[in-house]
Design an enzyme around this catalytic site. Structure first.
Site, PDB file in Angstrom:
ATOM      1  N   GLY A  43     -12.915   2.493   1.984  1.00  0.00           N
ATOM      2  CA  GLY A  43     -12.523   3.205   0.919  1.00  0.00           C
ATOM      3  C   GLY A  43     -13.023   2.590  -0.375  1.00  0.00           C
ATOM      4  N   ASP A  99     -10.053   0.404  -3.313  1.00  0.00           N
ATOM      5  CA  ASP A  99      -9.640   1.667  -3.909  1.00  0.00           C
ATOM      6  C   ASP A  99      -8.200   1.936  -4.398  1.00  0.00           C
ATOM      7  OD1 ASP A  99      -8.814   1.536  -1.279  1.00  0.00           O
ATOM      8  OD2 ASP A  99      -9.537   3.250  -0.594  1.00  0.00           O
ATOM      9  N   ASP A 102      -1.692  -0.801  -2.406  1.00  0.00           N
ATOM     10  CA  ASP A 102      -0.333  -0.014  -1.949  1.00  0.00           C
ATOM     11  C   ASP A 102       0.669  -0.858  -1.680  1.00  0.00           C
ATOM     12  OD1 ASP A 102       0.927   2.284  -1.181  1.00  0.00           O
ATOM     13  OD2 ASP A 102       0.172   2.135   0.880  1.00  0.00           O
ATOM     14  N   LYS A 130      -0.373   1.350  -6.642  1.00  0.00           N
ATOM     15  CA  LYS A 130       0.948   2.093  -6.631  1.00  0.00           C
ATOM     16  C   LYS A 130       2.056   1.037  -6.243  1.00  0.00           C
ATOM     17  CE  LYS A 130      -0.158   5.528  -3.198  1.00  0.00           C
ATOM     18  NZ  LYS A 130      -0.172   5.792  -2.010  1.00  0.00           N
ATOM     19  N   ARG A 164     -13.505  11.717   1.667  1.00  0.00           N
ATOM     20  CA  ARG A 164     -13.933  10.323   0.828  1.00  0.00           C
ATOM     21  C   ARG A 164     -14.804  10.970  -0.267  1.00  0.00           C
ATOM     22  NH1 ARG A 164     -12.145   5.858   3.449  1.00  0.00           N
ATOM     23  NH2 ARG A 164     -12.187   5.864   5.640  1.00  0.00           N
TER      24      ARG A 164
HETATM   25  P1  5GP Z   1      -2.281  -1.676   1.593  1.00  0.00           P
HETATM   26  O1  5GP Z   1      -2.471  -2.825   2.794  1.00  0.00           O
HETATM   27  O2  5GP Z   1      -1.979  -2.107   0.248  1.00  0.00           O
HETATM   28  O3  5GP Z   1      -0.925  -1.009   2.147  1.00  0.00           O
HETATM   29  O4  5GP Z   1      -2.916  -0.409   1.711  1.00  0.00           O
HETATM   30  C1  5GP Z   1      -4.118  -0.551   1.557  1.00  0.00           C
HETATM   31  C2  5GP Z   1      -5.039   0.485   2.343  1.00  0.00           C
HETATM   32  O5  5GP Z   1      -4.117   1.669   2.623  1.00  0.00           O
HETATM   33  C3  5GP Z   1      -5.870   1.182   1.248  1.00  0.00           C
HETATM   34  O6  5GP Z   1      -7.184   0.409   1.119  1.00  0.00           O
HETATM   35  C4  5GP Z   1      -6.069   2.589   1.825  1.00  0.00           C
HETATM   36  O7  5GP Z   1      -7.071   2.643   2.737  1.00  0.00           O
HETATM   37  C5  5GP Z   1      -4.689   3.088   2.419  1.00  0.00           C
HETATM   38  N1  5GP Z   1      -3.942   3.737   1.566  1.00  0.00           N
HETATM   39  C6  5GP Z   1      -2.899   3.329   0.652  1.00  0.00           C
HETATM   40  N2  5GP Z   1      -2.290   4.339  -0.024  1.00  0.00           N
HETATM   41  C7  5GP Z   1      -3.380   5.357   0.174  1.00  0.00           C
HETATM   42  C8  5GP Z   1      -3.139   6.538  -0.123  1.00  0.00           C
HETATM   43  O8  5GP Z   1      -2.491   7.396  -1.111  1.00  0.00           O
HETATM   44  N3  5GP Z   1      -4.315   7.484   0.166  1.00  0.00           N
HETATM   45  C9  5GP Z   1      -5.209   6.840   0.821  1.00  0.00           C
HETATM   46  N4  5GP Z   1      -6.225   7.758   1.526  1.00  0.00           N
HETATM   47  N5  5GP Z   1      -5.181   5.811   1.499  1.00  0.00           N
HETATM   48  C10 5GP Z   1      -4.069   4.966   1.119  1.00  0.00           C
HETATM   49 MG    MG Z   2      -8.746   0.843   2.214  1.00  0.00          MG
END
Ligand code: 5GP
Ligand code: MG
Length: 179
Positions: A43, A99, A102, A130, A164
């Site tokens: 991403g 990208d 989260d 987020k 994407r």
């Molecule tokens: P984390 O480990 O911070 O929860 O998430 C990281 C990964 O989760 C991001 O790099 C992405 O691939 C995926 N992700 C988290 N939120 C979103 C979202 O709203 N849309 C998409 N497409 N991917 C997300």
């Molecule tokens: Mg990702």
């Protein structure tokens, strides 16, 4: 693809403006010292490609990839699928570029792997943040936009591997997820 879109959150113009703003902050920070950009696949690659062309500072480019096993939503175990070489990391000032931030698990995992490998410093730059979804303590040093708790696609972000290549960031129609 356009028929699957419910609403556009950030247009190409919005993205360009957010990117220029954050690029200036990053460029000011690395003005006097070279860094190694570690782009998080898949991403983060579009954002990385665009932001590094707005960083008039000496830098090297590398990549990292993480995948999550388990229930596929939140709690799954993380594994490193691809990682820069020792030589690319040791003693370097690293800028992790992704990208979206989260839950924070992916970037926290990569950050600790990079520090373990001997990185001198690890900073983070994300296109989207987020904060409402965070499950681990992690803050981005540089971020272009803060968003609420919605699932977005486009400009690198996927749903089931697709979308994407949308040039904007959007929310999909609920029917798409239900299919
Ligand atoms: P984390 O480990 O911070 O929860 O998430 C990281 C990964 O989760 C991001 O790099 C992405 O691939 C995926 N992700 C988290 N939120 C979103 C979202 O709203 N849309 C998409 N497409 N991917 C997300
Ligand atoms: Mg990702």
């Amino acid at each position: 693809m356009a028929k699957d879109i419910e609403r556009i959150l950030f247009t190409e113009t919005d993205i360009r403006a957010g990117l220029s703003r954050v690029a200036q902050e990053v460029a000011a920070y690395y003005r006097d010292a070279p860094c190694t950009v570690v782009s998080v696949l898949k991403g983060g690659c579009l954002f990385t490609a665009d932001i590094i062309r707005q960083l008039p500072v000496p830098l090297r480019l590398s990549f990292a990839a993480v995948s999550s096993y388990g229930d596929g939503t939140t709690g799954g175990r993380l594994s490193l699928d691809y990682f820069p070489t020792d030589q690319e990391i040791r003693e370097q000032r690293i800028l992790l570029v992704d990208d979206i931030l989260d839950t924070g698990r992916t970037l926290a995992f990569l950050r600790s792997a990079l520090l373990k490998q001997g990185a001198r410093e690890v900073k983070t730059c994300v296109l989207l943040d987020k904060p409402a979804r965070r499950t681990v303590t992690y803050e981005a040093d540089f971020r272009a936009f803060v968003i609420e708790d919605v699932f977005v696609v486009g400009y690198g972000l996927d749903f089931a591997g697709s979308y994407r290549n949308l040039p904007y960031i959007a929310v999909l129609r609920p029917e798409v997820y239900a299919e």
